[in-house]
Every structure is written in structure tokens, then in C-alpha cells.
Design an enzyme around this catalytic site. Structure first.
Site, short mmCIF file in Angstrom:
data_model
loop_
_atom_site.label_atom_id
_atom_site.label_comp_id
_atom_site.label_asym_id
_atom_site.label_seq_id
_atom_site.Cartn_x
_atom_site.Cartn_y
_atom_site.Cartn_z
N GLU A 184 42.18 -16.02 110.81
CA GLU A 184 41.94 -15.46 112.15
C GLU A 184 42.52 -14.06 112.19
OE1 GLU A 184 43.13 -17.77 115.64
OE2 GLU A 184 42.62 -19.62 114.59
N GLU A 211 48.02 -23.26 112.80
CA GLU A 211 49.18 -22.72 113.53
C GLU A 211 50.21 -23.78 113.91
OE1 GLU A 211 48.12 -20.01 116.67
OE2 GLU A 211 47.22 -18.62 115.25
C1 BG6 Z 1 45.23 -18.47 117.72
C2 BG6 Z 1 44.55 -19.80 117.78
O1 BG6 Z 1 46.53 -18.65 118.21
O2 BG6 Z 1 44.75 -17.42 118.46
C3 BG6 Z 1 43.20 -19.81 118.45
O3 BG6 Z 1 44.48 -20.41 116.52
C4 BG6 Z 1 43.21 -18.84 119.60
O4 BG6 Z 1 42.90 -21.11 118.84
C5 BG6 Z 1 43.46 -17.45 119.07
O5 BG6 Z 1 42.08 -18.88 120.41
C6 BG6 Z 1 43.45 -16.38 120.12
O6 BG6 Z 1 44.38 -16.70 121.11
P1 BG6 Z 1 43.98 -16.80 122.62
O7 BG6 Z 1 45.21 -17.27 123.31
O8 BG6 Z 1 43.58 -15.44 123.05
O9 BG6 Z 1 42.85 -17.77 122.72
#
Ligand code: BG6
Length: 469
Positions: free
Chosen positions: A368, A165
């Protein structure tokens, strides 16, 4: 298109899930690991420090065995730069090399393909104190780190991801705990100079990977959300194109084609934030080619035209930002939201994938995707996370449709394999298939429990995505 002629998911599709070092490992200053920016940041009030997390550092065997029980074909995890190089450069920490070697071997023991992210939000604090990514030196620092990874793990790791990201590091670094604007008069200038260095570092590392490891594959891992216009008013369409360029295509146009996106460039000109480009930089960019695109998807975003009034607003990874004169956040009334306010848009997942494929024509892996929620452990040791199953099912359905439409999908690694600490909302925002028995401040026994989604995903993998019930 309503698809009636469904194609099968590819053989060898990489079903798995993801984690990142600083959010899951704990042991943050143990066995020679140096501090990263995540270890020294002030965590948001009411959320846990990052010193224990899910204690994956000590429990990786148990955790990978559970992943194997789910039938994982792949596990995407990141390497903490400061476990390998405690100062970010210089002395190598043998215990760090050993740890990730063990994690990789443990995956391979179960035929789980390790997918290694080199950098996931955790810049070495020693480098940050010198100016971090703002300095030209950061390019070679990252390349040196990557070379160490290729030398030590290249015999066993086939899939590499460069920077997790990078677009979020640039756009919402204050939420992620990675930005430092002390003494800075134009934050855009600083951010986009750092961004330019990261893009160069990535291009060099992709080339290095191909030179050193001809059989390996490497790609970027931005967070891509297709941007919708708030209406069919032509000016809303222009606003959506603006944010698409700034948030999404800037990163992928550079990674794939080695050139700056023209709309994103104009935005930088408007903000007096054009990066300094040295002679030869664009040749370096053009020499780095990804073999695939890794991308994180949580939801789409929607914007309307901005007449230039108002202040700039920074949201988080998925919630609203506005840039006067460029685009204005708009809450999409057609979408449901998670308990943490993130929009849920499975159709938008397919729209995003379609758009990326038509722009770049590269195979893609989802690195993700997932639902953060307040899970409850019942007295008999169960976690009934039917809401997560529903979220994942609806997104996998869309991948299957995209595959039927001819998009090359290599794998699906949702967030997250196991509960871990969220970027800024603590461990109570859980994402895992595996529950970790701890609370925000009470570490309890850290025991692992299988959520309902664990059993469901196991069957999805066993049937190669045929059975989503
Ligand atoms: C992404 C990241 O932005 O989203 C992760 O790569 C992150 O590191 C995931 O944990 C979920 O976001 P958040 O803010 O709920 O942890």
C-alpha cells in the site's frame, strides 16, 4: 546519495494495486457471508455503512478488466474470513469459496498475479464475541482458515500475505473499529496478548504455507513508517528509536528472526503488558520464515523525547501518538500534508526501504501507498487527479533510486485499485485509479470512470517505470 548511475527496474516487477474485502466488496451479509467486526461496528458519524462499498462483489469482472486495461501485473486483495467461514470456524460457505475462486480466475485470465491477504481488519464477529485474538484458540482458528485457503487456491495463488497491518491493529484498533476494551483494566495487556497470538498464528501459517505449497511465497504486511527524531538532540534520537521499535521492528523482528525486539519488550514491561508466553512458543516463532516483506507506507513520523508527563495519545495510522516517558509526537515542519492531514514524504519512503533492507535483507513488495483526496467528477466524466499522480510519481522515483542502491524490490501495489471506503473517513477520502460514482450516502449509479491517474499509471507500467511523466 545523489544517484547518477541508475539501474533498471527488475524484469517481472509486480506493478499493480490493492484493495481489502470489507472496504470494496459490499454484499456484506449476502450469499452466506457472516458478520465481521466491521459489519457490526458503529461507523463514524457522517460516513457510509459498509454494506455496499464499491460493490466489487457483483462487479469484479468489470473492475478486473479495467485493471487489465491499466496493464496490472498483480492485484492485491483480501479474503473476507466470514465469506469462507461465516462463524469464523466450522461450516465452510461454498459460495464464499466460489467467489474468491472466480476473482482469482478472472485475474489469471489477464495474466494478473493474485496477491492474497488472508486477514485485513475483519475478524469474524462470532470469534470476537468469544474474545477474539485475546484467546489462545485464535491461533488455531487462523491456521484452520489459512489451510482452507491453501487447499482451495494454492494451485493458483503464488503470493500470500498473512495479516494486514498487525501493528495498526495493536496500536490504533479503536480507529479501525477492531478494539474492544469492555471491562478491561489494562488495555496494553489485552492488546499485546492478542498481538502475541497473532504473531504465533502468523508464524504457524508461514510454516504451513511452505509445507503445503513449496512453490508459493508468503510474507507479512505491516504498516512501516520510519520514525525521525525531532532534532539531533541525543534524547530525541532515543525517543525515535523507541517508537521505531514499538511501531515497526517489533513486528518485523518477530516475523523474520522469531524474537521480541528488546526495546519493545521493555516498553511492555513498563506498561505491565508482557504477554504470557507458553513453553514452545518461541520455537514456533523461530520456525516461521517469510519469503519476502510486504509493507504499507504512507509517510514517516517524527517524535521527540518525552519526560514522562502528560497523557498517552492515540492518533490514527499516520498521525501522531504519544506515550509518556517513551516518545512524544512532533509535527514535522518540513513536510506537506494531504487534505486529510497525513504527511507526504517520498524521501522518507526511500529511507524506510533502505532501513528495512539493511535490517532484514529480504525482497520487498509495497502493498500500500497512496493519497486520499476529495476527487471531483467533471460533467464530461473526467477526474483530474494530478495531485495523486504527483504523489505516486514522487514515491515511485524513490523506489527506483532504492533499486539503484541495491535494494531488492519485487513490486508496487499502491492503495487503491478502485475507490473504496476508507477505514474511518468514508468514501469521500478516495484513493483509487478508478472512480466509483457514488457519494457517502447517495449510491447513484456506481458507474466506473477512469481517472487521469489511470492513464498515467498505465504508461508507467507499460514502460516498466521508465516514463513517469
Ligand atoms: C491502511 C489500511 O492503514 O491504510 C487500509 O491497510 C486503509 O485498509 C489505508 O484504507 C488508508 O487509510 P484510510 O484510513 O485513509 O482508509
Amino acid at each position: 546519495m545523489i544517484i547518477t548511475k541508475n539501474k533498471k527496474m527488475p524484469e517481472n516487477f509486480l506493478w499493480g494495486a490493492s484493495t481489502s474485502a470489507y472496504q470494496v466488496e459490499g454484499a456484506n451479509l449476502i450469499d452466506g457471508k457472516g458478520p465481521s467486526v466491521q459489519d457490526v461496528k458503529t461507523v463514524p458519524e457522517g460516513t457510509s455503512e459498509l454494506d455496499v462499498c464499491a460493490d466489487f462483489y457483483h462487479r469484479y469482472k468489470e473492475d478486473i478488466a479495467l485493471m487489465a486495461e491499466m496493464g496490472f501485473k498483480a492485484f492485491r486483495f483480501s479474503v473476507a474470513w466470514t465469506r469462507i467461514l461465516p462463524e469464523g470456524a466450522g461450516e465452510i460457505n461454498p459460495k464464499g469459496i466460489e467467489f474468491y475462486g472466480n476473482v482469482i480466475d478472472e485475474c489469471l485470465k489477464y495474466n494478473i498475479e493474485p496477491i492474497v491477504t488472508m486477514f485485513h481488519f475483519d475478524l469474524p464477529q462470532a470469534l470476537e464475541e468469544k474474545g477474539g485474538w485475546s484467546r489462545r484458540e485464535s491461533i488455531d482458528e487462523f491456521v484452520t482458515f489459512a489451510k482452507i485457503l491453501f487447499e482451495n487456491y494454492g494451485d493458483r495463488v503464488k503470493y500470500w500475505l498473512t495479516i494486514n497491518e498487525q501493528n495498526m491493529l495493536t496500536l490504533v484498533g479503536d480507529v479501525l473499529g477492531t478494539s474492544n476494551f469492555d471491562g478491561v483494566t489494562n488495555k496494553y495487556k489485552k492488546l499485546y496478548q492478542a498481538n502475541h497470538h497473532m504473531l504465533l498464528a502468523q508464524a504457524k501459517v508461514m510454516k504451513l504455507c511452505h509445507d503445503m505449497l513449496p512453490n508459493a511465497k508468503i510474507g507479512p504486511a505491516p504498516n512501516i513508517s520510519l520514525i525521525y527524531p525531532a532534532s539531533c538532540k541525543p534524547k530525541d534520537i532515543l525517543a525515535a528509536q523507541n517508537l521505531n521499535a514499538i511501531r515497526n521492528w517489533l513486528y518485523l523482528d518477530m516475523a523474520v528472526y522469531g524474537r521480541y525486539n528488546n526495546l519493545a519488550w521493555q516498553f511492555l514491561e513498563e506498561r505491565d503488558a508482557v504477554p504470557h508466553i507458553e513453553p514452545g512458543d518461541m520455537d514456533i516463532m523461530a520456525e516461521g520464515h517469510p519469503d519476502f516483506i510486504g509493507f504499507n507506507y504512507y509517510s514517516t513520523a517524527t517524535v521527540e523525547w518525552s519526560d514522562g508527563s502528560g497523557e498517552a495519545v492515540t492518533g490514527n495510522q499516520q498521525t501522531g501518538s504519544s506515550e509518556p516517558g517513551i516518545y512524544k509526537n512532533f509535527v514535522n515542519p518540513n513536510l506537506l500534508r494531504t487534505e486529510f492531514g497525513w504527511e507526504i514524504d517520498p524521501d522518507g519512503f526511500r529511507a524506510t526501504v533502505r532501513e528495512m533492507y539493511s535490517r532484514y535483507h529480504l525482497p520487498m513488495i509495497v502493498t500500500e501507498n497512496g493519497l486520499g483526496a476529495y476527487d471531483k467528477l467533471t460533467e464530461d466524466g473526467k477526474i483530474h487527479d494530478d495531485y495523486r499522480i504527483e504523489y505516486l510519481r514522487r514515491h515511485i522515483e524513490q523506489i527506483k533510486l532504492a533499486v539503484s542502491e541495491g535494494v531488492e524490490m519485487m513490486g508496487y501495489c499502491p492503495w487503491s485499485a478502485i475507490d473504496l471506503i476508507s477505514t474511518h473517513e468514508g468514501i469521500v477520502k478516495r484513493y483509487g485509479f478508478i472512480y466509483v460514482n457514488r457519494d457517502e450516502f447517495d449510491l447513484k449509479d456506481m458507474a466506473r470512470y477512469k481517472k487521469d491517474s489511470f492513464y498515467w499509471y498505465k504508461n508507467v507500467i507499460a514502460t516498466n517505470g521508465e516514463d513517469l511523466e
